[in-house]
Design an enzyme around this catalytic site. Structure first.
Site, PDB file in Angstrom:
ATOM      1  CB  CYS A  91       0.719   1.329   4.397  1.00  0.00           C
ATOM      2  SG  CYS A  91      -0.961   1.098   5.040  1.00  0.00           S
ATOM      3  N   GLY A 102     -12.668   7.090  -9.724  1.00  0.00           N
ATOM      4  CA  GLY A 102     -11.272   7.325 -10.089  1.00  0.00           C
ATOM      5  C   GLY A 102     -10.291   7.163  -8.947  1.00  0.00           C
ATOM      6  CG  ASN A 115     -11.728  10.699  -6.189  1.00  0.00           C
ATOM      7  OD1 ASN A 115     -12.757  11.323  -6.417  1.00  0.00           O
ATOM      8  ND2 ASN A 115     -10.530  11.189  -6.452  1.00  0.00           N
ATOM      9  CG  HIS A 151      -6.660   9.328  -0.505  1.00  0.00           C
ATOM     10  ND1 HIS A 151      -6.755   7.999  -0.835  1.00  0.00           N
ATOM     11  CD2 HIS A 151      -6.837  10.017  -1.657  1.00  0.00           C
ATOM     12  CE1 HIS A 151      -6.981   7.888  -2.136  1.00  0.00           C
ATOM     13  NE2 HIS A 151      -7.053   9.099  -2.660  1.00  0.00           N
ATOM     14  CG  HIS A 174      -4.178   4.186   3.120  1.00  0.00           C
ATOM     15  ND1 HIS A 174      -3.324   3.422   3.895  1.00  0.00           N
ATOM     16  CD2 HIS A 174      -4.613   5.195   3.938  1.00  0.00           C
ATOM     17  CE1 HIS A 174      -3.244   3.930   5.115  1.00  0.00           C
ATOM     18  NE2 HIS A 174      -4.020   5.023   5.170  1.00  0.00           N
ATOM     19  CB  THR A 212      -5.279   6.224  -8.435  1.00  0.00           C
ATOM     20  OG1 THR A 212      -4.917   7.334  -7.625  1.00  0.00           O
ATOM     21  CG2 THR A 212      -6.036   6.703  -9.672  1.00  0.00           C
ATOM     22  CB  CYS A 227      -0.925   0.021   1.211  1.00  0.00           C
ATOM     23  SG  CYS A 227      -1.806   1.584   1.367  1.00  0.00           S
TER      24      CYS A 227
HETATM   25  P1  5GP Z   1      -7.080   9.304  -5.788  1.00  0.00           P
HETATM   26  O1  5GP Z   1      -6.882   9.355  -7.282  1.00  0.00           O
HETATM   27  O2  5GP Z   1      -6.988   7.863  -5.281  1.00  0.00           O
HETATM   28  O3  5GP Z   1      -8.294  10.003  -5.289  1.00  0.00           O
HETATM   29  O4  5GP Z   1      -5.877  10.114  -5.162  1.00  0.00           O
HETATM   30  C1  5GP Z   1      -4.588   9.606  -5.054  1.00  0.00           C
HETATM   31  C2  5GP Z   1      -3.673  10.794  -5.028  1.00  0.00           C
HETATM   32  O5  5GP Z   1      -2.408  10.354  -4.587  1.00  0.00           O
HETATM   33  C3  5GP Z   1      -3.450  11.449  -6.401  1.00  0.00           C
HETATM   34  O6  5GP Z   1      -3.868  12.801  -6.344  1.00  0.00           O
HETATM   35  C4  5GP Z   1      -1.944  11.307  -6.624  1.00  0.00           C
HETATM   36  O7  5GP Z   1      -1.364  12.433  -7.262  1.00  0.00           O
HETATM   37  C5  5GP Z   1      -1.417  11.099  -5.232  1.00  0.00           C
HETATM   38  N1  5GP Z   1      -0.190  10.331  -5.176  1.00  0.00           N
HETATM   39  C6  5GP Z   1       0.066   9.163  -5.845  1.00  0.00           C
HETATM   40  N2  5GP Z   1       1.296   8.720  -5.536  1.00  0.00           N
HETATM   41  C7  5GP Z   1       1.818   9.607  -4.647  1.00  0.00           C
HETATM   42  C8  5GP Z   1       3.076   9.672  -3.960  1.00  0.00           C
HETATM   43  O8  5GP Z   1       3.961   8.824  -4.079  1.00  0.00           O
HETATM   44  N3  5GP Z   1       3.257  10.735  -3.133  1.00  0.00           N
HETATM   45  C9  5GP Z   1       2.317  11.701  -2.963  1.00  0.00           C
HETATM   46  N4  5GP Z   1       2.605  12.699  -2.139  1.00  0.00           N
HETATM   47  N5  5GP Z   1       1.120  11.659  -3.584  1.00  0.00           N
HETATM   48  C10 5GP Z   1       0.877  10.626  -4.423  1.00  0.00           C
HETATM   49 ZN    ZN Z   2      -2.543   1.565   3.456  1.00  0.00          ZN
END
Ligand code: 5GP
Ligand code: ZN
Length: 113
Positions: A7, A92, A86, A99, A97, A94, A4
């Protein structure tokens, strides 16, 4: 939780730019910001998404929502900000975990879907 990404960030195995941390919550800057201020707020316990919030773990979610206004104030988001989570592929998500995105620092698009 193995494999993860968040994590691993919590464990310090992957670097991040932290803006807030306590025993149960971490907030750090998104690596690909979609607004001048783009912060992710996460529980330190692994909850996969909003779908994984239960009576047993929801205290940390309440704590996150108490912290969000404090983080927004510290970031001087006086004009307002958006909080987004999300949940699942159609939204969407990605990183699996839980957030909460805090987005601000400009007038945001009103598009919701
Ligand atoms: P989701 O698309 O799941 O709502 O948001 C995941 C977010 O995590 C995205 O906005 C992406 O830019 C961010 N993200 C992905 N990998 C990393 C990383 O290694 N470090 C940081 N700080 N953010 C990340
Ligand atoms: Zn996690």
């Amino acid at each position: 939780m193995e494999n993860c990404l968040f994590c691993k960030i919590i464990a310090g195995d992957i670097p991040s730019t932290k803006v807030y941390e306590d025993e149960t919550v971490l907030a750090f800057r998104d690596i690909a910001p979609m607004a001048p201020t783009h912060i992710l707020v996460i529980p330190k316990c692994h909850i996969p998404s909003v779908d994984g919030i239960t009576p047993e773990n929801s205290a940390v979610v309440a704590h996150i929502f108490e912290l969000i206004p404090q983080i927004a104030a510290a970031e001087k988001l006086t004009g307002g900000y958006r909080v987004v989570s999300n949940c699942g592929p159609d939204a969407g998500q990605t990183v699996n975990h839980l957030h909460f995105h805090i987005l601000g620092g400009k007038e945001l698009s009103v598009q919701m879907a």
